[in-house]
Scaffold this active site. Structure first.
Site, PDB file in Angstrom:
ATOM      1  N   HIS A   1       6.689  -0.456  12.056  1.00 38.53           N
ATOM      2  CA  HIS A   1       6.597  -0.529  10.565  1.00 38.53           C
ATOM      3  C   HIS A   1       7.555  -1.562   9.940  1.00 38.53           C
ATOM      4  CE1 HIS A   1       4.240   3.324  10.463  1.00 38.53           C
ATOM      5  NE2 HIS A   1       5.520   4.038  10.732  1.00 38.53           N
TER       6      HIS A   1
ATOM      7  N   CYS B   1       4.223  -0.327   3.192  1.00 38.26           N
ATOM      8  CA  CYS B   1       4.394  -0.161   4.876  1.00 38.26           C
ATOM      9  C   CYS B   1       3.377  -1.133   5.478  1.00 38.26           C
ATOM     10  CB  CYS B   1       4.329   1.271   5.283  1.00 38.26           C
ATOM     11  SG  CYS B   1       4.599   1.690   7.072  1.00 38.26           S
TER      12      CYS B   1
ATOM     13  N   HIS C   1      11.649   8.644  13.246  1.00 36.99           N
ATOM     14  CA  HIS C   1      11.879   8.103  11.717  1.00 36.99           C
ATOM     15  C   HIS C   1      11.406   9.109  10.682  1.00 36.99           C
ATOM     16  CE1 HIS C   1       8.139   6.387  12.902  1.00 36.99           C
ATOM     17  NE2 HIS C   1       7.618   6.350  11.871  1.00 36.99           N
TER      18      HIS C   1
ATOM     19  N   GLU D   1       8.634  11.696  13.070  1.00 37.51           N
ATOM     20  CA  GLU D   1       7.565  11.254  14.155  1.00 37.51           C
ATOM     21  C   GLU D   1       8.086  10.131  14.736  1.00 37.51           C
ATOM     22  OE1 GLU D   1       4.093  10.139  11.478  1.00 37.51           O
ATOM     23  OE2 GLU D   1       4.763   8.051  11.484  1.00 37.51           O
TER      24      GLU D   1
ATOM     25  N   HIS E   1       6.245   6.401  17.479  1.00 40.92           N
ATOM     26  CA  HIS E   1       5.034   5.816  17.897  1.00 40.92           C
ATOM     27  C   HIS E   1       5.467   4.557  18.535  1.00 40.92           C
ATOM     28  CE1 HIS E   1       5.361   4.292  14.041  1.00 40.92           C
ATOM     29  NE2 HIS E   1       5.041   5.583  13.633  1.00 40.92           N
TER      30      HIS E   1
HETATM   31 MN    MN Z   1       5.566   6.158  11.207  1.00 41.13          MN
END
Ligand code: MN
Length: 145
Positions: A65, A113, A99, A59, A61
């Site tokens: 992170h 995370c 990632h 994914e 975004h």
């Molecule tokens: Mn992610």
């Protein structure tokens, strides 16, 4: 305030949740929320554990992170790089960067995370995205979707 751990990957009164509420882009991964954000510190700390052979979603975004590996080893794709990761490594996933975490080295892969509470939803790759990702042979042989 202290949340006591009860074993290597569990904490008192912290429920073990599904990694995501829906979808089948992932395998053998769980989520535990260790810090759920306050007005003063609007971020979440989640513990994810990928069982051997499992993986997180491929994914990307806008949100970032910061990931602290705390158990086992595996590999991670960040952008177009696949890298081996193990306990105590720190991985930053910049915004808008593909990632995926994989527990592909025979052990579980557990990591903390850090994310903002307010964040955009992840995007999964389209057929076109996959085609472009697969142009890199190392990425092609790594990714699972
Ligand atoms: Mn992610």
């Amino acid at each position: 305030m202290v949340i006591r751990h009860t074993d290597e990957s569990h904490w008192e009164s912290i429920p073990v949740l599904n990694y995501k509420e829906e979808g089948n882009s992932f395998r053998k991964i769980t989520r535990q929320v260790l810090y759920d954000g306050t007005r003063e510190l609007p971020c979440q700390v989640r513990y994810f554990e990928v069982a051997p052979g499992g993986h997180s979603s491929l994914e990307r975004h806008e949100h970032v992170h910061v990931v602290f590996i705390v158990r086992g080893e595996g590999d991670v794709l960040v952008g177009s790089e696949v890298q081996r990761i193990s306990e105590k490594d720190v991985v930053t996933i910049p915004g808008n960067t593909w990632h995926q975490f994989q527990a592909d080295r025979g052990s579980a892969l557990g990591f903390l995370c850090l994310v903002n509470v307010e964040r955009d939803r992840p995007h999964m790759p389209t057929a076109e995205d996959l085609e472009s990702l697969r142009r890199d042979p190392r990425v092609a042989s790594f990714i699972k979707s």
